[in-house]
Design a protein around this motif. Structure first.
Motif, short mmCIF file in Angstrom:
data_model
loop_
_atom_site.label_atom_id
_atom_site.label_comp_id
_atom_site.label_asym_id
_atom_site.label_seq_id
_atom_site.Cartn_x
_atom_site.Cartn_y
_atom_site.Cartn_z
N THR A 127 0.18 7.47 4.06
CA THR A 127 0.17 6.49 2.98
C THR A 127 0.43 7.16 1.63
N TYR A 128 1.40 6.62 0.91
CA TYR A 128 1.80 7.21 -0.37
C TYR A 128 0.88 6.73 -1.50
N ILE A 129 1.04 7.37 -2.65
CA ILE A 129 0.12 7.16 -3.77
C ILE A 129 0.63 6.09 -4.74
N ASP A 130 1.47 5.17 -4.25
CA ASP A 130 1.96 4.10 -5.11
C ASP A 130 1.05 2.87 -5.09
N THR A 131 -0.22 3.10 -4.88
CA THR A 131 -1.25 2.05 -4.95
C THR A 131 -2.17 2.37 -6.12
N PRO A 132 -2.77 1.37 -6.73
CA PRO A 132 -3.66 1.63 -7.88
C PRO A 132 -4.88 2.45 -7.45
N TRP A 133 -5.28 3.36 -8.33
CA TRP A 133 -6.51 4.12 -8.08
C TRP A 133 -7.71 3.22 -8.29
N GLU A 134 -8.61 3.17 -7.29
CA GLU A 134 -9.83 2.38 -7.39
C GLU A 134 -11.01 3.33 -7.28
N ALA A 135 -11.69 3.51 -8.38
CA ALA A 135 -12.81 4.46 -8.43
C ALA A 135 -14.03 3.90 -7.73
N ASP A 136 -14.81 4.79 -7.11
CA ASP A 136 -16.13 4.43 -6.59
C ASP A 136 -17.00 5.67 -6.63
N ASP A 137 -18.18 5.61 -6.02
CA ASP A 137 -19.12 6.73 -6.09
C ASP A 137 -18.56 8.00 -5.47
N LEU A 138 -17.69 7.86 -4.47
CA LEU A 138 -17.29 9.01 -3.67
C LEU A 138 -15.93 9.58 -4.05
N ARG A 139 -15.07 8.80 -4.62
CA ARG A 139 -13.71 9.26 -4.92
C ARG A 139 -13.68 10.12 -6.18
N ASP A 140 -12.85 11.15 -6.14
CA ASP A 140 -12.68 11.99 -7.32
C ASP A 140 -11.23 12.48 -7.37
N ARG A 141 -10.91 13.26 -8.35
CA ARG A 141 -9.59 13.86 -8.53
C ARG A 141 -8.45 12.85 -8.65
N PRO A 142 -8.62 11.80 -9.43
CA PRO A 142 -7.50 10.86 -9.58
C PRO A 142 -6.27 11.49 -10.20
N GLU A 143 -6.49 12.56 -10.98
CA GLU A 143 -5.37 13.23 -11.64
C GLU A 143 -4.61 14.15 -10.68
N GLN A 144 -5.11 14.33 -9.47
CA GLN A 144 -4.46 15.23 -8.51
C GLN A 144 -3.94 14.47 -7.29
N ARG A 145 -3.60 13.22 -7.45
CA ARG A 145 -3.17 12.41 -6.31
C ARG A 145 -1.90 12.97 -5.67
N LEU A 146 -0.92 13.33 -6.48
CA LEU A 146 0.33 13.86 -5.92
C LEU A 146 0.09 15.19 -5.22
N GLU A 147 -0.71 16.03 -5.81
CA GLU A 147 -1.03 17.32 -5.21
C GLU A 147 -1.71 17.12 -3.85
N MET A 148 -2.64 16.17 -3.77
CA MET A 148 -3.31 15.92 -2.50
C MET A 148 -2.35 15.31 -1.48
N PHE A 149 -1.49 14.39 -1.94
CA PHE A 149 -0.51 13.81 -1.02
C PHE A 149 0.35 14.90 -0.41
N GLU A 150 0.82 15.81 -1.23
CA GLU A 150 1.68 16.89 -0.74
C GLU A 150 0.94 17.78 0.26
N ALA A 151 -0.36 17.95 0.07
CA ALA A 151 -1.16 18.73 1.02
C ALA A 151 -1.24 18.03 2.37
N PHE A 152 -1.39 16.70 2.35
CA PHE A 152 -1.43 15.94 3.60
C PHE A 152 -0.08 15.98 4.31
N GLN A 153 0.99 15.79 3.59
CA GLN A 153 2.30 15.82 4.21
C GLN A 153 2.62 17.21 4.77
N LYS A 154 2.24 18.23 4.04
CA LYS A 154 2.46 19.60 4.50
C LYS A 154 1.71 19.86 5.81
N ALA A 155 0.49 19.34 5.92
CA ALA A 155 -0.29 19.52 7.15
C ALA A 155 0.40 18.88 8.34
N LEU A 156 0.95 17.69 8.15
CA LEU A 156 1.67 17.02 9.24
C LEU A 156 2.90 17.80 9.65
#
Length: 201
Positions: A127-156
């Protein structure tokens, strides 16, 4: 201990929703489970960490990773017995491995590494990061969404997992996912081996 992280041998098509936080994985999991009249496996980490954070501390620690992994596979194995042909998984151990590496300086427990490599699924829906960020108690690093996406794709890519990149609105994602899963169910392809990349979209 390692055997507790193994999937039970059940003849199902297993689909994983895979990607960073707040990218629509749970929404699509519910949609797909309803479409195929089957069950979906929730993310064990969320209730686990919510309980920890409410009672003890406000951080996820390295010591939490293996309990999360064991809980996730136990939940998957239990729900697989109730599934009808298709099992929809909101996450898997490879995702847990990505988070462990990202949050703890590249550290991945060897037990988790082995299980994440050996457990198999028919298709990953990235799932790509073209969805709105929705904050909650557990989510963090909204400024690193692309970096995290690239880490997931690299793992696959590194683990040579079959995956389909999903972008766009909820309807288009669902349509594309159903087409891919239907192809597996009708034996149009033994393993839906996509390796989509952003440049091909």
């Amino acid at each position: 201990m390692e055997k507790d992280l193994r999937q039970e041998d059940i003849n199902l098509v297993k689909i994983v929703l895979f990607g960073p936080e707040s990218t629509g994985k749970t929404t699509l999991s519910i949609q797909l489970a309803k479409h195929y009249n089957t069950v979906w496996v929730q993310e064990y980490a969320r209730p686990y960490l919510q309980k920890v954070w409410n009672q003890e501390r406000r951080t996820c620690q390295q010591k939490d990773i293996l309990p999360i992994a064991f809980g996730q596979i136990a939940l998957e194995n239990r729900l697989a017995k109730r599934a009808d042909k298709v099992l929809i998984c909101d996450t898997d151990l490879l995702e847990t491995k990505v988070y462990s590496s990202a949050y703890y300086g590249g550290f991945v427990d060897p037990i988790l590494e082995k299980a994440a490599t050996e457990n198999t699924y028919n298709l990953y829906l990235l799932t790509y990061i073209d969805t709105p960020w929705e904050a909650d108690d557990l989510r963090d690093r909204p400024e690193q969404r692309l970096e995290m996406f690239e880490a997931f794709q690299k793992a696959l890519d590194q683990h040579q997992r079959p995956y389909l990149l999903l972008k766009g609105d909820k309807e288009s994602r669902l349509k594309k996912a159903v087409e891919a899963i239907d192809a597996i169910l009708t034996n149009k392809t033994a393993l839906y081996s996509y390796s989509d990349s952003l440049k091909n979209e």
